[in-house]
Each structure stands twice: as C-alpha cells, then as structure tokens.
Design a protein around this motif. Sequence first.
Motif, PDB file in Angstrom:
ATOM      1  N   TYR A  81       0.824  -1.205   0.000  1.00 10.66           N
ATOM      2  CA  TYR A  81       0.000   0.000   0.000  1.00 10.66           C
ATOM      3  C   TYR A  81       0.861   1.257   0.000  1.00 10.66           C
ATOM      4  N   PHE A  82       1.962   1.219   0.723  1.00 11.14           N
ATOM      5  CA  PHE A  82       2.821   2.398   0.783  1.00 11.14           C
ATOM      6  C   PHE A  82       3.411   2.702  -0.596  1.00 11.14           C
ATOM      7  N   LYS A  83       3.796   1.661  -1.310  1.00 12.85           N
ATOM      8  CA  LYS A  83       4.337   1.849  -2.654  1.00 12.85           C
ATOM      9  C   LYS A  83       3.295   2.463  -3.567  1.00 12.85           C
ATOM     10  N   LYS A  84       2.055   1.998  -3.458  1.00 19.15           N
ATOM     11  CA  LYS A  84       0.972   2.561  -4.274  1.00 19.15           C
ATOM     12  C   LYS A  84       0.722   4.018  -3.891  1.00 19.15           C
ATOM     13  N   LEU A  85       0.810   4.304  -2.596  1.00 16.36           N
ATOM     14  CA  LEU A  85       0.598   5.664  -2.126  1.00 16.36           C
ATOM     15  C   LEU A  85       1.668   6.604  -2.664  1.00 16.36           C
ATOM     16  N   VAL A  86       2.914   6.136  -2.686  1.00 19.11           N
ATOM     17  CA  VAL A  86       4.014   6.941  -3.214  1.00 19.11           C
ATOM     18  C   VAL A  86       3.804   7.231  -4.700  1.00 19.11           C
ATOM     19  N   LYS A  87       3.327   6.237  -5.431  1.00 15.68           N
ATOM     20  CA  LYS A  87       3.057   6.424  -6.853  1.00 15.68           C
ATOM     21  C   LYS A  87       1.987   7.497  -7.053  1.00 15.68           C
ATOM     22  N   CYS A  88       0.961   7.451  -6.237  1.00  9.64           N
ATOM     23  CA  CYS A  88      -0.107   8.447  -6.299  1.00  9.64           C
ATOM     24  C   CYS A  88       0.437   9.829  -5.941  1.00  9.64           C
ATOM     25  N   ALA A  89       1.309   9.879  -4.936  1.00  8.65           N
ATOM     26  CA  ALA A  89       1.887  11.160  -4.507  1.00  8.65           C
ATOM     27  C   ALA A  89       2.758  11.764  -5.596  1.00  8.65           C
ATOM     28  N   GLY A 112       4.212  20.898  -1.304  1.00 10.96           N
ATOM     29  CA  GLY A 112       4.770  19.772  -2.043  1.00 10.96           C
ATOM     30  C   GLY A 112       6.074  19.310  -1.433  1.00 10.96           C
ATOM     31  N   ALA A 113       6.897  20.259  -0.986  1.00 10.13           N
ATOM     32  CA  ALA A 113       8.163  19.914  -0.341  1.00 10.13           C
ATOM     33  C   ALA A 113       7.926  19.143   0.948  1.00 10.13           C
ATOM     34  N   SER A 114       6.900  19.532   1.683  1.00 15.43           N
ATOM     35  CA  SER A 114       6.567  18.856   2.932  1.00 15.43           C
ATOM     36  C   SER A 114       6.196  17.392   2.690  1.00 15.43           C
ATOM     37  N   VAL A 115       5.359  17.171   1.690  1.00 17.83           N
ATOM     38  CA  VAL A 115       4.926  15.799   1.378  1.00 17.83           C
ATOM     39  C   VAL A 115       6.097  14.977   0.841  1.00 17.83           C
ATOM     40  N   ALA A 116       6.874  15.568  -0.073  1.00 17.66           N
ATOM     41  CA  ALA A 116       8.022  14.849  -0.638  1.00 17.66           C
ATOM     42  C   ALA A 116       9.048  14.512   0.438  1.00 17.66           C
ATOM     43  N   SER A 117       9.288  15.441   1.360  1.00 14.90           N
ATOM     44  CA  SER A 117      10.237  15.196   2.443  1.00 14.90           C
ATOM     45  C   SER A 117       9.753  14.072   3.355  1.00 14.90           C
ATOM     46  N   ALA A 118       8.445  14.062   3.607  1.00 15.42           N
ATOM     47  CA  ALA A 118       7.885  13.010   4.448  1.00 15.42           C
ATOM     48  C   ALA A 118       8.069  11.637   3.809  1.00 15.42           C
ATOM     49  N   ILE A 119       7.848  11.560   2.510  1.00 14.09           N
ATOM     50  CA  ILE A 119       8.025  10.286   1.803  1.00 14.09           C
ATOM     51  C   ILE A 119       9.467   9.812   1.927  1.00 14.09           C
ATOM     52  N   VAL A 120      10.409  10.717   1.666  1.00 11.98           N
ATOM     53  CA  VAL A 120      11.824  10.356   1.763  1.00 11.98           C
ATOM     54  C   VAL A 120      12.164   9.916   3.185  1.00 11.98           C
ATOM     55  N   GLY A 121      11.610  10.606   4.172  1.00  8.53           N
ATOM     56  CA  GLY A 121      11.869  10.235   5.560  1.00  8.53           C
ATOM     57  C   GLY A 121      11.391   8.839   5.902  1.00  8.53           C
ATOM     58  N   VAL A 179      10.890   6.361   3.728  1.00  6.43           N
ATOM     59  CA  VAL A 179      11.717   5.404   2.982  1.00  6.43           C
ATOM     60  C   VAL A 179      13.075   5.235   3.654  1.00  6.43           C
ATOM     61  N   LEU A 180      13.635   6.330   4.141  1.00  6.74           N
ATOM     62  CA  LEU A 180      14.920   6.271   4.842  1.00  6.74           C
ATOM     63  C   LEU A 180      14.841   5.346   6.049  1.00  6.74           C
ATOM     64  N   GLN A 181      13.795   5.475   6.829  1.00  7.21           N
ATOM     65  CA  GLN A 181      13.644   4.644   8.025  1.00  7.21           C
ATOM     66  C   GLN A 181      13.410   3.174   7.675  1.00  7.21           C
ATOM     67  N   LYS A 182      12.634   2.939   6.634  1.00  6.51           N
ATOM     68  CA  LYS A 182      12.261   1.572   6.291  1.00  6.51           C
ATOM     69  C   LYS A 182      13.317   0.848   5.475  1.00  6.51           C
ATOM     70  N   ASP A 183      13.936   1.565   4.512  1.00  4.39           N
ATOM     71  CA  ASP A 183      14.791   0.892   3.532  1.00  4.39           C
ATOM     72  C   ASP A 183      16.225   1.405   3.469  1.00  4.39           C
ATOM     73  N   GLY A 184      16.554   2.457   4.212  1.00  3.83           N
ATOM     74  CA  GLY A 184      17.935   2.925   4.237  1.00  3.83           C
ATOM     75  C   GLY A 184      18.223   4.052   3.255  1.00  3.83           C
ATOM     76  N   ILE A 185      19.452   4.547   3.324  1.00  2.11           N
ATOM     77  CA  ILE A 185      19.834   5.743   2.594  1.00  2.11           C
ATOM     78  C   ILE A 185      19.842   5.548   1.077  1.00  2.11           C
ATOM     79  N   LYS A 186      20.205   4.358   0.595  1.00  2.01           N
ATOM     80  CA  LYS A 186      20.257   4.149  -0.852  1.00  2.01           C
ATOM     81  C   LYS A 186      18.884   4.312  -1.494  1.00  2.01           C
ATOM     82  N   GLN A 187      17.881   3.721  -0.870  1.00  2.00           N
ATOM     83  CA  GLN A 187      16.519   3.842  -1.402  1.00  2.00           C
ATOM     84  C   GLN A 187      15.985   5.255  -1.215  1.00  2.00           C
ATOM     85  N   ALA A 188      16.375   5.896  -0.106  1.00  2.00           N
ATOM     86  CA  ALA A 188      15.948   7.279   0.132  1.00  2.00           C
ATOM     87  C   ALA A 188      16.507   8.201  -0.949  1.00  2.00           C
ATOM     88  N   ARG A 189      17.753   7.945  -1.343  1.00  2.00           N
ATOM     89  CA  ARG A 189      18.346   8.753  -2.416  1.00  2.00           C
ATOM     90  C   ARG A 189      17.584   8.578  -3.720  1.00  2.00           C
TER      91      ARG A 189
END
Length: 265
Positions: A130-138, A151-160, A162-172
Amino acid sequence: MASATATTVLAERGRDEQRDWAAAWDSSLGMALSSITMERVTRRHRGGGSGRMSSSFSNDLVRDCSNRGCRVDIYEINSLGTATGSASFSEENLSSLFDLFNVVLPKLSITKAEGLWHTAMKLFSHDKIYFKKLVKCATLSLSSAGGSDCGASVASAIVGWVLQKDGIKQARKMYKRSLALLRPSLKFFQFCIELEGNLASTGNHDALVTARKLFDSAMNHYPQERELWRKYYNMELKVGTSETSNAIYWRARKVLNDPSALHSP
C-alpha cells in the motif's frame, strides 16, 4: 563506527521530523477525513457489500473534506495515525481505507491535502504494498504542485519514511525522483542537503560528494539564495578542505556580487 553513527543521526532526525509531521495532522481537512472515514467505512462493512466505493460516495467524501470546517476530537485523528499504523486494521478495512485515500487525494490540491497526505503515509507506512501505491499516487500529485512548500513537505515526508524503512540508498532514489520534477522547491533541496550533510559529518565520503552535487543543483535553480551559499561554505569548512571551501567562497562572491555575502547576517 562511522556507519553506526550515521544511522543514529538519521534515526534521530527521522523521529524529530515525524513529530513535526504529526503536528501537521491537526488540520480540519485531515481530522474531518478521519471522522468521516471511520464512520462510513465501518458502516459499509457492517452492512455488507464489496467494500469498494461508489463514485457518488467518493465524490460526497471529497466535498465533505473540502467544505467541512469544524474541528473533530483529536482522538479521532489518532485512531488513524497510531504508532502501529496499518497493523491495527483488518485487511478488509485497510483495503477500503486505501481505496478511499486513493480516490480523494488526487482530487485535492497538495495545498489542501497536505495534512491528509501525512496521515495516509503514517497509516500505510507498515504495509509495503500500500505504501508503494501511495508513493506512486503522490508522485503524480507532486508533479503538478511545482515547487510549492506543501509539495516539499509531502516529498520530504516520503523520503523520511523510505529512509527509516529501507535505508539511505533507497531514500536517495526517492528524493532524486522528486528533484527531477518541474522546478524543485528550495525547501526540498534544503531537506535533501541536510540529510546528506548529516551523513557527511560522520565521515561518509559518498554523502559528502552527494551533498556537493545537491548544493550545485540547488544553486542552478536558486543562485541568489545567500543562506544556501552560507550553508555550502560552512559544510566545506567543517568536512571539506581549504581548497574546496575557498572555491565556494569565491564562487559565492562572484555570483552574489557581494564581498560580505558569506558573513553571518
């Protein structure tokens, strides 16, 4: 050792940001949705049915979310944005909730739905599909939001997340997608730069190289932002070399046409 320290720094930053994002949930839009969602979705399941929303139902919800100005009890929003996130819902209810968000969010501008996006990310953060689908929608919504602060707020939240769940490489990978959109906002550049700068301060050379690239890219879009030049210069003073810091100093003076450009305001 440096890697462990970097992880700690990023984790602490993530917790701070989540507290900031949680504060943003206290909006009439997000709170109204929480009340309407819990009431209507629960009623649909109790009454049977496929769990899929009709067009009229979703359109009514959009109107309710856009027009309803009353405040709802804070406990109602907490029922959606609990620490356990999607783990507290059955698969059936979770599916209906996602359908609801998936219909409502694209119909509202990022400015109107900022708090709602944060709520959705919190809710579905523990479910990869679901999170992946949500990111696609975002991503689709962000592409039309341009360089807005919301938009920056939402994009930053997504990166945050992803960083917690999958690490810096995926966050980048995630923040590079957002930076590739039309005119990224200065705030989002600053978020990404700080993320990499925190890592660079622990001795991570790759992060330092990436932070420099982010600064240079930001300068292409916002060449007259003095504070951006100051941060770039200060980073080089801390983790760069005398050669790199001097190069940024003279670049800033030339671009800004001001000998005092890098002095403290």
